[in-house]
Design an enzyme around this catalytic site. Sequence first.
Site, short mmCIF file in Angstrom:
data_model
loop_
_atom_site.label_atom_id
_atom_site.label_comp_id
_atom_site.label_asym_id
_atom_site.label_seq_id
_atom_site.Cartn_x
_atom_site.Cartn_y
_atom_site.Cartn_z
N GLU A 20 0.84 -1.19 0.00
CA GLU A 20 0.00 0.00 0.00
C GLU A 20 0.88 1.26 0.00
OE1 GLU A 20 -3.58 1.88 2.79
OE2 GLU A 20 -2.22 0.39 3.62
N LYS A 107 -9.11 2.96 -2.65
CA LYS A 107 -9.52 2.47 -1.33
C LYS A 107 -10.87 3.06 -0.95
CE LYS A 107 -7.36 1.76 3.21
NZ LYS A 107 -6.15 2.09 4.02
N CYS A 141 -5.39 -2.92 2.53
CA CYS A 141 -5.30 -2.82 3.98
C CYS A 141 -6.62 -3.21 4.64
CB CYS A 141 -4.82 -1.43 4.38
SG CYS A 141 -4.00 -1.37 6.00
#
Length: 280
Positions: A20, A107, A141
């Site tokens: 990430e 995200k 994540c």
Amino acid sequence: MADLTADAARQKASLVVFPEAFIGSYPKGIDFGARLGSRSMEGRDQFQRYFDAAISIPGPQMEHLASIAVDHGIYLVVGVIERDGGTLYCTALTIGPDGTLLAKHRKLMPTALERLVWGFGDGSTMDVVETPLGQIGTAICWENYMPLYRSHLYAQGVTLYCAPTVDDREEWQASMRHIALEGRCFVLSACQYLERSDLPADLDCREGNDPETSLIKGGSVIISPLGTCLAGPVYGKETVLVAELDRRDLARGKFDLDVAGHYGRPDVFRLSVNRGDGFP
């Protein structure tokens, strides 16, 4: 990134997954001068520097990333900080060996203070990509803790489940094994190893300013559809993990559990996904 990809290619990798925010950086320990109800000018200056370090898509940096994939004939999944207008996004790119941008996933739900510096993704960037290697999907994540997002990837037939992250806790490993077992897919989780010396010296880092302070300790791992760790986790140093994936394990795993198929009970449960950009 070019050097690490070359290293992986020498070890005959066909797919390389980076962590990430690998391009543009994850600003661990920096609060951008934010408090409830106030922001400092110093924090705004920090954000300006972070903004300038982000990449635009398309743009010259994106062309360079594509050239890395082409140079090695390799599939890449890489976390970047994307700049779009005046907003930054935590984004994962999937790039084909011919340099084509196959997928761009923003995200959906930045965590905690991340929400101050990153915008929110939407349903338009949640595709699983079909490739000769398998179906590549990405969850960034703590998106991996969103059951319905995982279900959406499973419903699209993901077989190469990529999880770029900065979560270096031991508990993360349990989640990665669970996802591999739940989705009966290969899980490739890439987590950074980051030291204080990797960030600009003039930043005041919450975790400490000793150059050898470990900010993100790693923990990358590759897991089979039956929950076996094929490589890693590795902590406390930079490394390139390599594993050979036996695609026959996908069918072996689906024998008794297919959460998007014979184990899904669509007569009882139904998943509804807004695949648009969030606007009516």
